[in-house]
Design an enzyme around this catalytic site. Structure first.
Site, PDB file in Angstrom:
ATOM      1  N   ARG A  56       2.713   3.455 -16.388  1.00  0.00           N
ATOM      2  CA  ARG A  56       2.119   2.586 -15.660  1.00  0.00           C
ATOM      3  C   ARG A  56       2.876   1.355 -16.633  1.00  0.00           C
ATOM      4  NH1 ARG A  56       0.090   5.055 -12.233  1.00  0.00           N
ATOM      5  NH2 ARG A  56      -1.955   5.235 -11.554  1.00  0.00           N
ATOM      6  N   GLU A 100       2.400  -5.840 -11.012  1.00  0.00           N
ATOM      7  CA  GLU A 100       2.790  -5.336  -9.388  1.00  0.00           C
ATOM      8  C   GLU A 100       2.018  -6.305  -8.526  1.00  0.00           C
ATOM      9  OE1 GLU A 100       2.584  -1.071  -9.430  1.00  0.00           O
ATOM     10  OE2 GLU A 100       3.800  -1.009 -10.837  1.00  0.00           O
ATOM     11  N   HIS A 110       7.481   1.124  -7.533  1.00  0.00           N
ATOM     12  CA  HIS A 110       6.342   2.354  -7.850  1.00  0.00           C
ATOM     13  C   HIS A 110       6.423   3.108  -6.459  1.00  0.00           C
ATOM     14  CE1 HIS A 110       2.258   2.648  -9.622  1.00  0.00           C
ATOM     15  NE2 HIS A 110       2.477   3.648  -9.379  1.00  0.00           N
TER      16      HIS A 110
END
Length: 354
Positions: A262, A291, A309
């Site tokens: 993460r 993000e 991602h």
């Protein structure tokens, strides 16, 4: 009073209609996924209604057959917290379509007796492959060299690299790789890198007797002995900014960071400064703290590989995830154990545990 359009959308979802299929809240922008689940469940799809989250949850809770399960995606604006659970008190199961569950308040779910499942090992192989690919890209400058060719610079400037912008090419074999989080994904990364001749070290909440790799009880010690740090742990209070300024200093000017965990596992601002000042050599980042925002400073760095991602995204994983989610829901509704339960051992999140 809901607008006519919202009322029509809600009616299309089946609110207020007694039906044999169990109702499931679906919060993920994926129409094909929703269609697959709809064959077995009555799907209440947030994004198909056009409603606000509050109105959507209120309509779901007021239905004659309120939902007892929810499917939620990570990385979006929706968190399964006390307010969410208050809005739909009938919920007794939450299934995350991610391995990580930092978007779910596990303590609150446990307090209320709400069971939680995640994606289990669905993504593990693809993420491990991606992490290795990213590392090779950073060390061998694959993306940077590709841009050099596409820009037409090869015939103009000669062989890459040249001049003041020389970036090192270095071999993967023999590198000392420290893995933060030796769960399903971390273990698969280790096996792949072993095949390249890398020396594997790791940090986890405790040593794992089943592996031959050297264990480091703290990340600073791991970084000081590693050429590469791979972040593959869950995000929680203990692992937020687990890679901080001290860890980056210990990694050193020839060190590389790969993050497929993460974004907030790494202190992003400190990492950017370390890259700018040459205190670490490079990074491969599939995840970011805020993000989809990516620090502008990273965009021009040829020693940094960036992706949005997508380490989990393959056609195989999408299909497997649908099947896995359906199986978890069917297990819940039939009173059987979940396939990939997170609670009560929520510190060991499948795929990204520490």
């Amino acid at each position: 009073m809901p607008s006519p359009a919202a009322a029509a959308a809600a009616a299309a979802q089946g609110y207020g209609k007694p039906m044999a299929l169990p109702a499931v809240i679906f919060i993920r922008r994926d129409a094909s996924f929703a269609a697959a689940l709809r064959q077995r469940f009555r799907i209440l799809d947030l994004y198909a209604t056009g409603q606000s989250l509050g109105a959507f949850l209120a309509a779901a809770a007021a239905a004659s057959d309120p939902p007892r399960a929810a499917v939620v995606a990570a990385g979006g604006p929706v968190r399964v917290d006390a307010a969410f659970l208050d809005a739909v008190p009938s919920l007794r199961c939450v299934v995350s379509t991610a391995a990580g569950v930092d978007h779910i308040d596990l303590h609150e779910c446990a307090r209320r007796g709400v069971v939680v499942a995640n994606s289990g090992r669905v993504y593990s192989t693809d993420v491990a492959d991606y992490a290795v690919g990213m590392l090779i890209d950073v060390l061998r400058r694959v993306s940077a060299a590709e841009r050099f060719v596409r820009r037409g610079l090869w015939p103009v400037q000669g062989d890459y690299p040249l001049g003041s912008k020389v970036h090192f090419f270095t071999s993967l074999g023999g590198k000392r790789v420290g893995i933060i989080g030796l769960g399903n994904i971390g273990s698969l990364i280790a096996k792949r890198l072993q095949a390249f001749g890398c020396v594997i070290y790791y940090n986890s909440t405790r040593p794992k007797d089943s592996v031959p790799y050297k264990y480091f009880p703290n990340v600073i010690g791991l970084a000081s002995e590693s050429d590469v740090l791979v972040v593959a742990c869950a995000l929680n209070k203990e692992t937020r900014h687990i890679v901080n300024k001290d860890v980056l200093e210990a990694l050193g000017k020839d060190g590389v960071i790969i993050n497929v965990g993460r974004g907030a596992n790494v202190d992003e601002a400190e990492m950017v400064r370390a890259l700018q000042e040459g205190r670490i050599a490079g990074a491969g980042l599939d995840v970011f703290e805020n993000e989809p925002a990516v620090p502008a400073e990273l965009l021009s760095m040829d020693n940094v590989v960036l992706s949005p991602h997508v380490a989990v995204q393959t056609s195989e994983s999408r299909s497997d995830l649908r099947d896995h989610t359906i199986a978890n829901l069917e297990a819940f509704f039939s009173g059987k154990p979940l396939l990939s339960p997170v609670l009560p051992q929520y510190s060991k999140v499948n795929g990204t545990d520490r």
